[in-house]
Every structure is written in structure tokens, then in C-alpha cells.
Design an enzyme around this catalytic site. Structure first.
Site, PDB file in Angstrom:
ATOM      1  CD  GLU A   1      -1.809  -2.311   1.685  1.00 11.60           C
ATOM      2  OE1 GLU A   1      -0.620  -2.590   1.978  1.00 11.60           O
ATOM      3  OE2 GLU A   1      -2.760  -3.112   1.854  1.00 11.60           O
TER       4      GLU A   1
ATOM      5  CG  PHE B   1      -9.650  -9.638  11.381  1.00 11.59           C
ATOM      6  CD1 PHE B   1      -8.372 -10.020  11.783  1.00 11.59           C
ATOM      7  CD2 PHE B   1      -9.968  -9.672  10.034  1.00 11.59           C
ATOM      8  CE1 PHE B   1      -7.436 -10.444  10.854  1.00 11.59           C
ATOM      9  CE2 PHE B   1      -9.028 -10.092   9.099  1.00 11.59           C
ATOM     10  CZ  PHE B   1      -7.764 -10.476   9.501  1.00 11.59           C
ATOM     11  CD  GLN B   2      -7.376  -7.239   7.574  1.00  7.49           C
ATOM     12  OE1 GLN B   2      -8.304  -6.988   6.821  1.00  7.49           O
ATOM     13  NE2 GLN B   2      -6.209  -7.710   7.152  1.00  7.49           N
TER      14      GLN B   2
ATOM     15  CE  LYS C   1     -17.103  -6.490   3.630  1.00  7.99           C
ATOM     16  NZ  LYS C   1     -16.667  -7.826   4.036  1.00  7.99           N
TER      17      LYS C   1
ATOM     18  CG  MET D   1      22.756  11.872   3.838  1.00 10.85           C
ATOM     19  SD  MET D   1      23.998  12.949   3.087  1.00 10.85           S
ATOM     20  CE  MET D   1      23.062  13.662   1.738  1.00 10.85           C
TER      21      MET D   1
END
Lengths: 554, 164
Positions: free
Chosen positions: A42, A104-105, A154, A464
């Protein structure tokens, strides 16, 4: 409904990754004509949308699922927020009834992204969707641009609601100022007329507002030299005489001297970042500062301003041009010319053995590219070398993570850029460290047959950081040697891309020429001098004319 | 210096979090904050007391303006205004000390709103100096608990802070 709104807003492509909470959204996408780019992580979706937005000026659109899908976006959102890039992000959320139960999630993504979005919404009802979507696009793409996130449970995706969509919208607490204050514009005009040693210091705001023509007119007509911040590169052609380069920590010596000695700084779309100003109380002590910016909060935030002008940079510059009375800058330009001659950008060109110098690679890439080439960089030494040595001639052609400094930005951003401008050559200049932060997107680039050259400036170090350890920590290279790097040629081939390698100058030129003829993504592993440093350099919190020259200037 | 800001906001979920979050992440100090309704439906008013120099408060005001749900910010300390706060103090009040406490409360035009065998609750309204003064005077009786509403303020005269 969301898909229809996207079409009304003229969205061409969505960058995303599906998951449980966005199943209904992806189901409606299945039948739609909207293009969708499936990434492999993502974070890459946001960076790609960001690259697309920087090239087109239109908001980039991202879809992701709830929980980890949403949290994976966070770095990309923060990156876009710092660099004022317009994005509209839609995340799925657990169904309304489960919110707050640690389902969940589930992640509170509106809470998490509060400090890094221009605005965000938790949509509680489908009836709100049309208004919120139109506000989101409006907020993202007006005023100071920025990312706007909508979190949609959802069940809300599945609700039926009337769809009346107005692209125009009004938000009571949001009224950006576009036209500059007339009195302040007159003061700026007068300041330009009276200045003996003026400089224009421009930044990302020039690019976002499409002000490069106005800027070029102002500089050329009034014969004022131009300094561009990292974010501003391309707003004025990098090969013209009035262009002095980038200021600050790894800026050109002339740019830093000019800012320090100027009697007038016309700051346009910049935010006086610490990497530019160095020690604040010794910054531009001799100068009157005119500051033009769309965000009033940037004016006077870090540096005291004499003539503040809140407004769109392009509109304000055009207003100044109408009344412009050029001053006499001949003496100043002569002085600058002397500085330029005495202080060329250190090239690191003198060879030590057969080792390939990174600066040479960047210069060759620049020399062999046409004017329209878009270059995206990652973050680190290669980024600074690119800013110093790659000649950017057009706006929206240099994509880099300026504010947040996100390693892993460059490659996905170049994917977004290629989709935004398929006719243009796109080069991603990256490091061996940065590239590995999103190298999984080789799959995306190969699958979509994107012609992108990925030039890895491979010094086998986190360069760097190693440079700072070299200079400030007595060469104690704690965990900056990237042992265990893959064979980048084989890595490319494993994904079905072309892999090439160059270890000396001759090979470097040859592979660049070859890569430019190639179709699909080409990964070039430039094995360079491992301990080359970026110079010039101003140590943090030192005055910007207190410069470590370093390097080899022959 | 302390500045009192009147902030008109859209009455939307999360708006207090947005304002409070802004203060913490930009390193500004909120002294106190009071929130309530206004005469316009859908709009709430926050009164925020901020400690800081002119430059800092100017940044605070500008940053608040950037929040989409913030409609108007005005600095009431720059103009004549009425500022009030309400404080409830629970103080130890043995039988022998009650009349002394009563006297102090009267001087400050406060009210005794609850009495128990060994405590009293006192209600006072006023400006910050008055709050500090009565607190100091009641201190030696033994302060058990204090609660304050935070400052609220209005401009004096016919001028108003409105959303337009």
C-alpha cells in the site's frame, strides 16, 4: 457511488490494493471503466499516486483496506502532506457496529492520520458520501494542496442513498486567499526597483501553482538571479545563466553566498526549511524579505518577513509583473558571476583507480536525457547529487521527497509519473538502500510494461548516514554498511525486468544508452566509489555561508 | 503573556481532538479550554487560553485557521473584553473555622454550596486574579479539591465574534 464520484471528478486511474473491508468498493470497480493500478504494498500506492499528482497537478487517488492496509499508507500520506501534494485516499473500515471493539483489521485511521492530512473524514452514512467526496477533492486540490482521507465502514459501501453530486462546494471554514493584497504588491514592486542585490528564492509552491512562466518573466525582465529549493527544481530551466542552483545544506556555494549577501529576497512558495536556512539568526541578515505564499501560516513561521503577501504565487507574480520596474542589478550579477567561476559544483570527477564516481553517472544520465525527461529520486546522497548535477529544465519533471525525506519514495513515484505521462522518458535515480524499501514494485512495473529506467547508485552503504558518521562521528560506521545486498541484475531478471551493470565510466555511458532503447523497466546497477561524500556541505545549524567545500573540484 | 482566543468551530465529530492535537504537535501550551454552544445551531465556541509570545500566538491563530472545521479565530486579549471563570473549592472546615471561611467567601462574592461535618464546597466566579486570591486565602484551612471550568470571554460593547 464512490466510483461515480471519481468519474465526475475526472479521475483516470486509481492506485490501490484490495482487502476485506473494501470488497464492496472493489466489486463496483470490477465493472467500471476506471483504470486501477494494483501495487504490491500500500505504501507504494500512495507514492505512485503522489508521483502521478506531481506530474499532472491533479489529485492522485488511492484505495486501501482497513487496519494494516490503512496504516501502510501512513508514510506516503505524511510524505504528501509535507510536500503539499493533492491526494484523495479512500480506506475501508470495519462495519459501523464493530468500530471501537478492536475488531479484526480495525485501526483508527482518521485518528492516526489527523496530523498528516489536510483534512479527514469518518463517513458514517452513505447519504453523506457525495458531499464528503466533493469536499475531499476540493480541499485536496485547492489552496495549499494536501492529502485528504475518507474512512468508509464496510456497511456504508453497501448502503443505498441518492446520488446528487456537485463538483463545486462551499466549506464555511475554508476560504483560501488567491489574490495578493494590493498594497503589499506595490511594496514588493518598490522593493524590486530599489534593490541592488536581489535574489528570487523559489520552492514547491511555484510548481503547484503553475507559476514557472511568471517566474521566468520576472527573473528575465528584472535580471534577478534565481535560487530554487529542492522542491522548486524545474520551475526555472536549470541550464540558464540566472539560475544559481539549490541553497542550503548541499546547495551551491554561489546560491548560499547570494542569499547571505542579498539586500532583497523574493521568496515564492517556500517555507524556509532548516535544511535551507541553516542557523536561523545568521540567515540573510542583510536582506529585506518579500514572502509570497498561499498558506498564511508559513509567513513569519521561521524567518521574519518584511513584505508578507498571502496569495497564489502565480497570480501574485503576474500582478507584480504588471507593475514591474526593474532595478539596476548589473554589478550584483557580475559579483555572482565571479562566485560562479570561483566555486564550481564539486564534481568528484578525478578518478581514484577505475572506480566510478556517482556524480559522473548523474551527469551522464542528464546529458543523455531530453528536455522532457521526468526524474524521480529517492532519499540520500544520490538525491543530493541528482539535485546538484541533473539539469532539470521544466516544472513537474523532478519528483523527490523533500519534507519528509522518505526512502522508498522514488521508484513507486516514477511508476505514477510514467502512468501520468506515458510519452515521456522516466528515470528513477535511487540508492541501493532506498531501492530496497520498495523494490517489490518491480512486479507492478513489469506487469504493466512501464518503460522506466531505475538507476541504482550502488555504494553498498547507507551513504548519507555514513557520510555523517564520517564527518561528525569519527568514521564510526555503525550499521551503515549494507552487507547482504542482492545482486540487483539478477533481482531485476527474477521479476522479468532487464538488469544491467556498470563499474566504470565507459560501461556507464554504454549501459545508459542501451537502457534508453529498451522496452519495459530496466534496472541499472551502477557500482560506484563507496566512500564518496556529497559536497559542498553546510553542517547543521551553521550559517549557510560557512561551507565545507570538500571533494575534488578539478 | 497569556492570550484568550475565541474559536468558532463547526460542531462536528473530532473537532476538539483536531484543535487539541494541533496544540500538542506544534508545541503550543494550552492553559485552559472551555467549549459550549453558540446562538447559531451547528456552531460551537471554544475559549482557549494560550501562554506565549506575540509570534507564537500569531502562529497558533494561523494554524487554527488552517483546520477546516475552524470558522473564526479572534484574540480577545487584544480588545476590551469580559473574562470569567468558575471554580469549585472543597476546603477543610472544622466547626471553629467555618465563620472565618464564610467571611472570606462573602468578600469575594462567592457562595457556599455544600457543607459536611468537616468540609465546605465554595463556588466563585471571576477573573484569574480573583481565583488565585481566594485560593491563597483558603489555603491554610486545607484545600481538599479544586475544579475550574476554564475561562470564557466576550468582547465588551455591541461588537460580537461571529462566523462571517
Amino acid at each position: 457511488m464512490i466510483i461515480s464520484a471519481m468519474q465526475k471528478e475526472g479521475v483516470e486511474i486509481i492506485f490501490g490494493y484490495p482487502g476485506g473491508a473494501v470488497l464492496p468498493l472493489y466489486d463496483s470497480l470490477y465493472d467500471s471503466e476506471l483504470k486501477h493500478l494494483l501495487v504490491r504494498h500500500e505504501q507504494a500506492a500512495v507514492h505512485a499516486a503522489d508521483g502521478y499528482a506531481r506530474v499532472t497537478g491533479k489529485p492522485g487517488v488511492v484505495f486501501a483496506t482497513s487496519g494494516p492496509g490503512a496504516t501502510n499508507l501512513v508514510t506516503g500520506i505524511a510524505n504528501a502532506y509535507m510536500d503539499s501534494v493533492p491526494l484523495v485516499l479512500v480506506t475501508g473500515q470495519v462495519p459501523s457496529g464493530f468500530i471501537g471493539t478492536d475488531a479484526f483489521q480495525e485501526a483508527d485511521i482518521t485518528g492516526i492520520t489527523l496530523p498528516v492530512t489536510k483534512h479527514n473524514y469518518l463517513v458514517k452514512n452513505a447519504k453523506q458520501l457525495p458531499e464528503i467526496l466533493s469536499e475531499a477533492f476540493y480541499l485536496a486540490s485547492t489552496g495549499r494542496r494536501g492529502p485528504v482521507l475518507l474512512d468508509v465502514p464496510k456497511d456504508v459501501f453497501d448502503q443505498e442513498a441518492p446520488f446528487e453530486y456537485n463538483v463545486e462546494c462551499e466549506i464555511p471554514g475554508y476560504n483560501p486567499t488567491y489574490d495578493g493584497h494590493v498594497g503589499q504588491i506595490s511594496r514588493a514592486v518598490k522593493a524590486i526597483r530599489d534593490a541592488k542585490r536581489p535574489v528570487i528564492f523559489g520552492g514547491g509552491g511555484l510548481i503547484r501553482s503553475g507559476a514557472s512562466t511568471a517566474l521566468q518573466d520576472l527573473a528575465d525582465k528584472a535580471q534577478i538571479p534565481i535560487i530554487l529549493s529542492l522542491m522548486g527544481l524545474g520551475a526555472y530551466p536549470g541550464d540558464r545563466e540566472l539560475f544559481l542552483g539549490m541553497p542550503g545544506m548541499h546547495g551551491s556555494i554561489t546560491a548560499n553566498y547570494a542569499l547571505s549577501e542579498a539586500d532583497l529576497i523574493i521568496a515564492t512558495g517556500v517555507r524556509f526549511d532548516d535544511r535551507v536556512t541553516g542557523k536561523l539568526d545568521s540567515f540573510a541578515r542583510n536582506a529585506k524579505i518579500v514572502h509570497i505564499d498561499i498558506d498564511p501560516a508559513e509567513i513569519g513561521k521561521n524567518v521574519k518577513i518584511d513584505v508578507p503577501i498571502v496569495g497564489d504565487v502565480k497570480i501574485v507574480l503576474e500582478a507584480i509583473l504588471k507593475k514591474l520596474q526593474p532595478g539596476d542589478t548589473a554589478g550584483w550579477l557580475k559579483q555572482i558571476d565571479n562566485w560562479q567561476k570561483q566555486n564550481p559544483m564539486p564534481g568528484g570527477l578525478k578518478k581514484t583507480g577505475s572506480a566510478l564516481k556517482p556524480q559522473f553517472v548523474i551527469k551522464e544520465l542528464s546529458r543523455l536525457s531530453d528536455d522532457h525527461t521526468i526524474v524521480a529520486t529517492d532519499v540520500g546522497q544520490h538525491q543530493m547529487w541528482t539535485a546538484q548535477h541533473f539539469i532539470v529544465r521544466r516544472p513537474q519533471a523532478f519528483l523527490t521527497s523533500g519534507g519528509l525525506g522518505t526512502m522508498g519514495y522514488g521508484f513507486p513515484a516514477s511508476i505514477g509519473a510514467k502512468l501520468a505521462a506515458p510519452e515521456k522518458r522516466v528515470i528513477c535515480i535511487t540508492g541501493d538502500g532506498s531501492f530496497q524499501m520498495n523494490s517489490q514494485e518491480l512486479a507492478t512495473a513489469v506487469y504493466n510494461r512501464l518503460d522506466i529506467i531505475i538507476a541504482i547508485i550502488n555504494n553498498s552503504y547507507l551513504g548519507m548516514v555514513r557520510q555523517w558518521q564520517d564527518i561528525f562521528y569519527d568514521k564510526r560506521y555503525s550499521h551503515t554498511l549494507l552487507e547482504g545486498n542482492p545482486d540487483f541484475v539478477k533481482l531485476a531478471e527474477a521479476y522479468g525486468a532487464t538488469g544491467m551493470r556498470a563499474k566504470d565510466e565507459h560501461e556507464a555511458t554504454a549501459v545508459i544508452e542501451q537502457a534508453m532503447q529498451q522496452k519495459g523497466p530496466v534496472v541499472i546497477d551502477f557500482v560506484v566509489e563507496p566512500e564518496e561524500n556529497v559536497y559542498p556541505m553546510v553542517a547543521p545549524n551553521r550559517a549557510i555561508n560557512d561551507i565545507i567545500i570538500g571533494g575534488d573540484r578539478s | 503573556m497569556k492570550h484568550v482566543l475565541a474559536v468558532l468551530v463547526e460542531d462536528k465529530p473530532g473537532v476538539l481532538t483536531r484543535v487539541a492535537g494541533l496544540f500538542s504537535r506544534r508545541g503550543f501550551n494550552i492553559d485552559n479550554i472551555a467549549v459550549g454552544e453558540t446562538v447559531s445551531p451547528g456552531i460551537s465556541r471554544m475559549t482557549i487560553t494560550v501562554e506565549g509570545s506575540e509570534t507564537i500566538v500569531e502562529q497558533v491563530v494561523k494554524q487554527l485557521h488552517k483546520l477546516v472545521n475552524v470558522i473564526k479565530v479572534s484574540n480577545l486579549s487584544e480588545e476590551p473584553s469580559v473574562m470569567r471563570e468558575l471554580m469549585l473549592i472543597k476546603v477543610s472546615a472544622e466547626v471553629g473555622s467555618r465563620s472565618d471561611i464564610q467571611q472570606i467567601v462573602e468578600t469575594f462574592r462567592g457562595k457556599v454550596v455544600d457543607v459536611s461535618p468537616d468540609t465546605m464546597i465554595i463556588e466563585v466566579t471571576g477573573n484569574e486574579e480573583k481565583m488565585e486570591a481566594i485560593k491563597m486565602l483558603l489555603q491554610h484551612f486545607g484545600l481538599k479539591e479544586i475544579v475550574r471550568t476554564g475561562k470564557v470571554a466576550l468582547l465588551r460593547g455591541s461588537k460580537i465574534t461571529r462566523e462571517g
